[in-house]
Design an enzyme around this catalytic site. Structure first.
Site, PDB file in Angstrom:
ATOM      1  N   PRO A 143     -19.413  72.807  21.369  1.00 49.42           N
ATOM      2  CA  PRO A 143     -19.916  71.588  22.023  1.00 49.42           C
ATOM      3  C   PRO A 143     -20.364  70.542  21.010  1.00 49.42           C
ATOM      4  CG  PRO A 143     -20.896  73.565  22.984  1.00 49.42           C
ATOM      5  CD  PRO A 143     -20.178  74.000  21.747  1.00 49.42           C
TER       6      PRO A 143
ATOM      7  N   CYS B 278     -22.055  66.608  21.118  1.00 42.79           N
ATOM      8  CA  CYS B 278     -22.555  65.483  21.897  1.00 42.79           C
ATOM      9  C   CYS B 278     -21.806  64.202  21.539  1.00 42.79           C
ATOM     10  CB  CYS B 278     -24.042  65.289  21.656  1.00 42.79           C
ATOM     11  SG  CYS B 278     -25.065  66.597  22.368  1.00 42.79           S
TER      12      CYS B 278
ATOM     13  N   TYR C 247     -33.938  73.049  21.061  1.00 40.82           N
ATOM     14  CA  TYR C 247     -34.085  72.538  22.419  1.00 40.82           C
ATOM     15  C   TYR C 247     -34.929  73.496  23.263  1.00 40.82           C
ATOM     16  CZ  TYR C 247     -30.722  69.245  20.600  1.00 40.82           C
ATOM     17  OH  TYR C 247     -30.119  68.300  19.818  1.00 40.82           O
TER      18      TYR C 247
ATOM     19  N   ARG D 196     -25.825  80.325  23.536  1.00 42.69           N
ATOM     20  CA  ARG D 196     -25.831  79.878  22.141  1.00 42.69           C
ATOM     21  C   ARG D 196     -27.258  79.964  21.625  1.00 42.69           C
ATOM     22  NH1 ARG D 196     -22.988  74.603  19.231  1.00 42.69           N
ATOM     23  NH2 ARG D 196     -22.711  75.680  17.247  1.00 42.69           N
TER      24      ARG D 196
ATOM     25  N   LEU E 134     -19.701  74.934   9.092  1.00 47.65           N
ATOM     26  CA  LEU E 134     -18.938  74.548   7.901  1.00 47.65           C
ATOM     27  C   LEU E 134     -17.803  75.523   7.594  1.00 47.65           C
ATOM     28  CD1 LEU E 134     -21.707  73.212   5.474  1.00 47.65           C
ATOM     29  CD2 LEU E 134     -20.198  71.926   6.986  1.00 47.65           C
TER      30      LEU E 134
ATOM     31  N   ARG F 164     -17.424  69.622  13.943  1.00 56.50           N
ATOM     32  CA  ARG F 164     -17.131  68.369  13.232  1.00 56.50           C
ATOM     33  C   ARG F 164     -15.751  68.412  12.577  1.00 56.50           C
ATOM     34  NH1 ARG F 164     -23.146  66.965  10.702  1.00 56.50           N
ATOM     35  NH2 ARG F 164     -24.275  67.685  12.549  1.00 56.50           N
TER      36      ARG F 164
END
Length: 374
Positions: free
Chosen positions: A28, A30, A188, A236, A307, A330
């Site tokens: 996921p 954002c 979160y 997660r 990474l 990413r």
């Protein structure tokens, strides 16, 4: 006769009831491009592009279970008919052209909610300011000094959080999503309850490890009860806060065992995000040791992320038994055809839509096979 090489990254995997054609998971990410929680044309472009990547699974970005659960005012949500309908339109468009399984990450940002978009600075927005609201947390402790103080959830507030996750999960099921991931990572709300750094309660939800795990396990049980058996359900986590005295791998292992006993279908292992004092050794695969330590103690499939950008590195992680799948985030924003390039590098085949068949490179003949949906 030589036995042909079979890539681990491109071997099938089951996450509970969900069968994946390969072990590349789009994690996921954002997008901060929703309007009042509703998906927009940006999501059609973004998810449509990723659904043509050849990954085994696409998980939609952190999706808030109520308006105050959003990280920013521009976050995606799934809390009412309008947000459900908008996401449904995006999914219908995506599914018309792709057979890729799609999941959603359901989230509550807790004390890290009510922020500006990253490209607007990403700072906390106080209640009463434009795009700001009162944030919630296990304890009245802000994420950073000087930020607005969160409101500590009372018993009724905790009940409402559970109900919001359940209602969002039911909407996800109605949308035909293949998988639901509960977001208990990156500082979160569910992670805030887990960590003693952010949870200083003295009731049944604070103190001991059993108490700090209580909310996440309660949310999991409540969602599990309403999600049909053909929809995968997983979690997660941040395996460590990277801060002394905080949440760590040993506690993560105990949580993983408790979730496994409840029928958890997968564990997506990340780290950090809870405390600004974190000291993270950023390097390729920096979270893989935590994933491997947890995987060694449970039978639940584990997704490693962090990474991991080189196909050979991803392959080695799987061959060494450190994880069952590789999360790409990413890296796939930068290279939306990462799975194609990985398949070419590892000598595997990749299913593509017929519109793309003619771009198969001369030096990699046999790389592509046809997606019959197209």
């Amino acid at each position: 006769m030589d036995v042909p090489h079979v890539s681990q990254l491109f071997s099938p995997l089951s996450l509970g009831p969900l069968s994946l054609s390969n072990r590349i998971v789009i994690a996921p990410m954002c997008q901060y491009s929703a309007e009042d929680g509703q998906a927009t044309d940006w999501h059609t472009i973004h998810l449509g592009q990723l659904a043509q990547s050849g990954a085994g699974l696409l998980i939609i970005e952190a999706t808030a279970v109520e308006p105050r659960a959003r990280i920013s005012w521009a976050d995606l949500g799934l809390w009412d008919d309008a947000t459900e309908g908008a996401l449904g339109k995006v999914l219908a468009s995506t599914r018309r052209w792709s057979t890729m399984p799609i999941g959603v990450q359901l989230a509550h940002a807790g004390r890290k909610a009510s922020t500006a978009r990253p490209w607007d600075g990403g700072g906390a927005i106080a209640p009463g300011q434009e795009h700001g609201w009162q944030v919630l947390a296990p304890s009245a402790l802000p994420f950073k000094a000087g930020e607005p103080t969160p409101e500590a959830l009372d018993s009724a507030g905790i009940d409402a959080v559970v109900a919001d996750f359940v209602a969002a999960a039911q909407r996800a099921v109605r949308l035909g999503l293949d998988l639901i991931e509960l977001h208990a990572a990156h500082g979160y709300l569910l992670h805030q309850f887990l960590s003693p750094l952010s949870n200083q309660r003295d009731d049944a939800y604070g103190g001991s490890l059993e108490n700090r795990m209580r909310l996440l396990l309660r949310v999991f049980d409540a969602v599990r009860a309403v999600v049909p058996a053909n929809v995968a359900l997983g979690v997660r986590i941040s395996a460590t806060d990277w801060v002394d005295g905080g949440w760590d791998v040993a506690q993560s292992i105990e949580l993983a065992k408790a979730l496994e006993a409840r029928g958890n279908d997968f564990l997506h292992v990340s780290s950090g995000g809870l405390d600004p004092r974190q000291q993270i050794p950023l390097e390729p695969g920096y979270q893989v040791p935590q994933a491997a330590a947890i995987k060694a103690e449970i039978g639940t499939p584990v997704i490693a992320v962090g990474l991991i950008t080189e196909p050979t590195h991803a392959e080695e992680i799987l061959i060494d038994g450190k994880a069952d799948a590789i999360g790409i985030a990413r890296g796939i924003l930068y290279d939306p055809r990462w799975p194609w390039h990985a398949a070419a590098a590892l000598g595997a085949q990749m299913t593509v839509s017929p519109q793309y068949m003619r771009c198969e490179p001369h030096e990699a003949r046999g790389l592509f096979k046809l997606d019959q949906r197209g």
